[in-house]
Structure formats: structure tokens, C-alpha cells
Design an enzyme around this catalytic site. Structure first.
Site, PDB file in Angstrom:
ATOM      1  N   ARG A 150      52.940  -0.561   8.431  1.00  0.00           N
ATOM      2  CA  ARG A 150      51.616  -0.402   7.816  1.00  0.00           C
ATOM      3  C   ARG A 150      50.959   0.944   8.136  1.00  0.00           C
ATOM      4  O   ARG A 150      49.742   1.074   8.036  1.00  0.00           O
ATOM      5  CB  ARG A 150      50.673  -1.549   8.221  1.00  0.00           C
ATOM      6  CG  ARG A 150      51.158  -2.921   7.771  1.00  0.00           C
ATOM      7  CD  ARG A 150      51.234  -3.047   6.252  1.00  0.00           C
ATOM      8  NE  ARG A 150      51.795  -4.324   5.871  1.00  0.00           N
ATOM      9  CZ  ARG A 150      53.095  -4.560   5.665  1.00  0.00           C
ATOM     10  NH1 ARG A 150      53.964  -3.569   5.794  1.00  0.00           N
ATOM     11  NH2 ARG A 150      53.519  -5.744   5.318  1.00  0.00           N
ATOM     12  N   SER A 199      44.986  -9.189   2.949  1.00  0.00           N
ATOM     13  CA  SER A 199      45.128  -9.551   4.360  1.00  0.00           C
ATOM     14  C   SER A 199      44.252  -8.629   5.195  1.00  0.00           C
ATOM     15  O   SER A 199      44.429  -7.416   5.184  1.00  0.00           O
ATOM     16  CB  SER A 199      46.587  -9.424   4.792  1.00  0.00           C
ATOM     17  OG  SER A 199      47.388 -10.365   4.126  1.00  0.00           O
ATOM     18  N   GLU A 210      43.305  -4.275   8.539  1.00  0.00           N
ATOM     19  CA  GLU A 210      44.108  -3.497   7.584  1.00  0.00           C
ATOM     20  C   GLU A 210      43.256  -2.637   6.651  1.00  0.00           C
ATOM     21  O   GLU A 210      43.637  -1.524   6.331  1.00  0.00           O
ATOM     22  CB  GLU A 210      44.994  -4.426   6.741  1.00  0.00           C
ATOM     23  CG  GLU A 210      46.255  -4.862   7.446  1.00  0.00           C
ATOM     24  CD  GLU A 210      47.346  -5.288   6.469  1.00  0.00           C
ATOM     25  OE1 GLU A 210      47.397  -4.725   5.366  1.00  0.00           O
ATOM     26  OE2 GLU A 210      48.133  -6.172   6.815  1.00  0.00           O
TER      27      GLU A 210
END
Length: 348
Positions: free
Chosen positions: A164, A241, A342
Site C-alpha cells: 500500500r 477500507s 488508508e
């Protein structure tokens, strides 16, 4: 280049929250991006680059500088080394590109079907789902270097991809503006059937699913979790998310397993690089007192997916951040783990 003033940003985000941009430019070609950067420099304005707004939390006060929305279109394909290269403009809808690659019977990004946002956002966070991530197929990322004003093509190794993250949101955050991304996909490749959700979905089927069948399955699973953006589903009014899955050492994982909160069930885990362990953030959130459907006024946890913070209608960014903080504090208290968000936060 057309410069707009005091443009509401909430409609440009999937969370549908946030104040206005003082100045706003939508660029459909690289020259317009360069013009906008020049304007911002001449007027001492901070610049925020906006893509699909699917992974974004905008402050209630908005953004006092210039928001530059990248809307560069186009998908070009060519044969390369026995595979097919898909070069897409940063403003292209990501799911449209995935659908097109599946139609061409090319594998490599099919598990990322249904993810909202634009192509330009995928290398920034090294987007991934159901056992795939874009770092596996990206060959180059075309960028504008805001320091030099020059256009460059960065190779995949130069992008510094990891879980990520990339140089675009880490070591070189704010330096590069993505204008095009190239993905090298396998022709007539087999779909990737790795994650438990997909294995369960296809368990009754004896034959190997096609790419089209896998794409449809991913979209149905995402819809069941409120992760497919649809106007009639309140649970999809989110930033996706909200927390990353923590990655810990084997020793740290065993420490967590021994906790009282884990006596009935071990935290779901997955192998991570360098013998590390990835723990399900969704499980941690639920076990810390935030089940699906949890509410704090106008914000809450999705009824379908415990990792999504949702806007139940008329919520503010302040309310979203308060719930985020409460979740993080609870997980830290129960498990001794720090959850990291995130989404990108601007204007705070």
C-alpha cells in the site's frame, strides 16, 4: 486551462464529505497540468492533486489552495514480449480498464475489479485486492516532476512499491503527478484464485473459472460488503477500507494470539514478505467493540464491512475523524497494535 473558484469538493469524493477548494482546475492533458502548476507558483498556492476521490477525506474547511483534478483519458494497447501492454491515462476509470483487460482475455488485474477511483491513483497506494496488487504488472508510470517541471517515465523499481505504499505517498510525496500508467498483462492467462472469499464462491464449480466469471464474482463479493459504489447503497458512501492490515513479526503475532481477546479465535492472518504476518484489520476492529452497523450519530461502521467508515447522511469530516480516533484507540488498548488509516487527509 479554466480556473474555477470556491468549488465544493464533497461531490468529487465517494465519502461525500468536505468543504470547498479555493481554486479548482480539471486537466485533460499534460500541458494543462503544467499551466496550473505555473499559476499556483505565481500565486503562492499549495496544490492538491485529485483523482477519483475514492480514498480521500477532505476537511470541513476545504482546501485553501488549488485542487488539480487529473482527467487525462485514453487507453492504448500493444503487444510486448508475448504479453499485452495497456497504457491508460491517469483520468481513466479504473474499473473500466479492468473490464477492458478482461474482455481482451488478459490477466493480471482482474481481482481488482470494482475498486473505485482512477488509473492515476493505483500506483500511488499500490492498490491491491484478493491476492493481486498493481505493482505486479506496472512497467512504467509517466509523471510530471513538480520540482523541475519535466515529464518523466519511471520504471516499476523506481516507484519503490511495497504494501500500500510507493515513493508517491512516502519518500517523494507531493513531488510527482501521475499522468499515465502502463500495465503488462498475460494474454490468455488464468485468473488468480487465491483468497478465501473467492475459493468459497467457486467451491461448487468443478471447472476453472474464466476471467469474466472471476471479475463478476469479485464485484458481487465487493457489493455484498458495501465496497461497490452504487447510489442506492448507503454503506458504499465511504472511503473504502479505512485501515491497513497490520504487518507484524511472527513473535509479535504470537504475543497477540496469547491475549485474552484471542482465546476464542486466533486473529485471521496471511503470509507477508520477509516471514512477516499480515493480520486482518477488520477482525481487530470488530473485536475492539466496533461491529458492522455500529453508529456514532451521522457516521458509523458499514453494515456489510467492518473496515469501512460510512457517511450515513449529512456527516462532517470532524465526525469521521472522531470515529477513526476512537477505533484506533480501542485497537491499541485491546491488542497493543496501532492501526494506520488508508485514506489521504487534506485540509486538516
Amino acid at each position: 486551462m479554466r480556473i474555477l473558484e470556491n468549488v465544493a469538493l464533497a461531490p468529487y469524493t465517494t465519502l461525500q464529505i468536505g468543504g470547498p477548494a479555493r481554486y479548482f482546475v480539471e486537466a485533460q492533458q499534460e500541458s494543462e497540468i503544467l499551466d496550473a502548476l505555473t499559476y499556483a507558483k505565481e500565486h503562492s498556492l499549495d496544490v492538491f492533486v485529485l483523482g477519483g476521490g475514492s480514498n480521500l477525506v477532505v476537511a470541513d474547511s476545504g482546501w485553501p489552495g488549488l485542487v488539480l483534478r487529473i482527467a487525462i483519458p485514453g487507453i492504448h494497447t500493444e503487444e510486448q514480449s508475448g504479453k499485452r501492454l495497456f497504457a491508460a491515462g491517469a483520468g481513466e476509470d479504473w474499473d473500466k480498464l479492468v473490464a477492458y483487460s478482461v474482455e481482451q482475455n488478459c490477466s493480471g488485474i482482474e481481482c481488482m475489479s470494482g475498486i473505485p477511483g482512477t488509473v492515476g491513483g493505483t500506483p500511488v497506494q499500490n492498490v491491491g485486492a484478493y491476492g493481486q496488487e498493481v505493482a505486479e504488472t506496472i512497467t512504467s508510470v509517466r509523471v510530471i516532476d513538480t520540482r523541475s517541471g519535466k515529464i518523466r517515465d519511471l520504471t516499476a523499481p523506481e516507484c519503490g512499491f511495497s504494501y500500500r505504499t510507493s515513493i508517491f505517498n512516502a519518500s517523494e510525496k507531493g513531488r510527482y503527478i501521475v499522468t499515465r500508467v502502463s500495465y503488462l498483462l498475460a494474454r490468455n492467462g488464468n485468473p488468480k484464485l487465491e483468497y478465501a472469499d473467492l475459493k468459497r464462491y467457486f467451491a461448487p464449480q468443478t471447472s476453472t473459472p474464466t476471467l469474466r466469471e472471476l471479475r463478476e464474482a469479485v464485484r458481487k463479493i465487493r457489493s455484498s460488503k458495501g465496497m461497490l459504489i452504487t447510489s442506492d447503497d448507503q454503506d458504499s458512501r465511504s472511503a473504502g477500507s479505512f485501515f491497513k492490515n497490520p504487518i507484524v513479526s511472527g513473535t509479535e503475532y504470537q504475543r497477540i494470539v496469547a491475549l485474552a481477546a484471542c482465546q476464542d479465535q486466533k486473529p485471521p492472518s496471511f503470509p507477508a514478505p520477509e516471514s512477516m504476518v499480515k493480520i486482518s484489520a477488520a477482525w481487530l476492529v470488530e473485536k475492539s467493540g466496533f461491529p458492522k452497523g455500529y453508529s456514532e450519530g451521522r457516521v458509523g461502521i458499514s453494515r456489510k464491512h467492518s473496515l469501512a467508515i460510512v457517511n450515513r447522511g449529512g456527516a462532517t469530516a470532524e465526525e469521521v475523524v472522531r470515529l477513526k480516533d476512537n477505533v484506533q484507540q480501542a485497537v491499541l488498548r485491546v491488542f497493543g497494535l496501532q492501526l494506520h488509516p488508508e485514506p489521504v487527509f487534506i485540509g486538516f
